[in-house]
Design a protein around this motif. Sequence first.
Motif, PDB file in Angstrom:
ATOM      1  N   VAL A  93       0.829  -1.201   0.000  1.00 24.43           N
ATOM      2  CA  VAL A  93       0.000   0.000   0.000  1.00 24.43           C
ATOM      3  C   VAL A  93       0.868   1.258   0.000  1.00 24.43           C
ATOM      4  O   VAL A  93       0.531   2.266  -0.624  1.00 24.43           O
ATOM      5  CB  VAL A  93      -0.960  -0.022   1.203  1.00 24.43           C
ATOM      6  CG1 VAL A  93      -1.794   1.249   1.237  1.00 24.43           C
ATOM      7  CG2 VAL A  93      -1.871  -1.231   1.124  1.00 24.43           C
ATOM      8  N   ILE A 100      -1.918  -2.007  -4.914  1.00 25.03           N
ATOM      9  CA  ILE A 100      -2.990  -2.160  -3.932  1.00 25.03           C
ATOM     10  C   ILE A 100      -3.754  -3.451  -4.172  1.00 25.03           C
ATOM     11  O   ILE A 100      -4.225  -4.103  -3.229  1.00 25.03           O
ATOM     12  CB  ILE A 100      -3.930  -0.933  -3.939  1.00 25.03           C
ATOM     13  CG1 ILE A 100      -4.842  -0.944  -2.709  1.00 25.03           C
ATOM     14  CG2 ILE A 100      -4.744  -0.855  -5.199  1.00 25.03           C
ATOM     15  CD1 ILE A 100      -4.117  -0.802  -1.398  1.00 25.03           C
ATOM     16  N   LYS A 123      -8.322   1.206  -2.487  1.00 24.13           N
ATOM     17  CA  LYS A 123      -8.369   1.006  -3.939  1.00 24.13           C
ATOM     18  C   LYS A 123      -9.496   1.836  -4.559  1.00 24.13           C
ATOM     19  O   LYS A 123      -9.294   2.516  -5.570  1.00 24.13           O
ATOM     20  CB  LYS A 123      -8.566  -0.481  -4.259  1.00 24.13           C
ATOM     21  CG  LYS A 123      -8.675  -0.750  -5.759  1.00 24.13           C
ATOM     22  CD  LYS A 123      -8.917  -2.218  -6.057  1.00 24.13           C
ATOM     23  CE  LYS A 123      -9.119  -2.438  -7.555  1.00 24.13           C
ATOM     24  NZ  LYS A 123      -9.369  -3.862  -7.885  1.00 24.13           N
TER      25      LYS A 123
END
Length: 312
Positions: A260, A279, A296
């Motif tokens: 991330v 992601i 996302k």
Amino acid sequence: MRKFVSIAITTMLVFAVGVANGQGYTFRVLANKGQNKVKKEGAATPVALKTGATLSDGDQLIASQGAYIGLMHKSGKTLEVRTPGTKKVSDLAKMVNTKSASVSSRYAKFLASKMNEKEQPNYRQRLNATGAAKRALAGDEQIKALIPAEDASVLGDKAIVTWDVLDDMEENVFIVTVKNIFDEEIMKEEVTGNSVVLDFTSEQMQNEEGLWIINVRAKENQDVSSGDIAIKRPENPSQYAEGLSSLKAEVDEDSPLNKVIYASFYEENGLIVDALTAIEEAIQMNPDVEDFKILKKDIIERNGIKVYEETE
């Protein structure tokens, strides 16, 4: 690119205010799965742990069975908690290597601002709304590939391309084709589900032009299509080399939370295909962490990628 600079500046200003008002925190919660709690220093009873919360040295973290807690240290380094039990925050802090954290700190803080529940309450409520249904608008494609319509540059050696379909669409098997700039089909793959991995290092995918035209069709009804969407290499990939190399020196890519952070790096640099790939890798590594899915959707919304509207 101007939009991303604006986002970055705004984020850093917001975070600077937060730091000025809360110098004492040790960790910030970036992701949270399970019935986890925190017992604040001096408090009689624990309370539910929330994404975006800060933890201080005197606090105790109470992780439930099957928990996943993603923490960002004040240095910018990350720590994942997966085992159940009560853990002193001061002990967790000792597990963090705070050396060489300047680059990772920047993108971890960028990430924290995006996942802070208090900063985006309406957005989170919308994402978690029950009974919502997707509806198509006039002129919409029947399959929406989640790729920017313009400037879809990809820096990495692979991309995970996902797509959105209507809730009432029974088709779950798709044909993904990739063509080169000369309209020659260089890859064709049948996939089940709503994603495909494109490996640009494979012999069939390599081309000097650095451009790929992707199309997703339903197997049983090939009139149902995403239309052609192009992704390409950046015009000057070397401009990202120094920043990416520095980030890799500080942050391994083998954990969902660090994926991330890489997504934050790619988004800030306008590499949205790479950001969504990173992601998506985090989601696939730990699909039960709702915060990754929210991030996302947040990337998709911020960058103007069309999805089907949700209605009650």
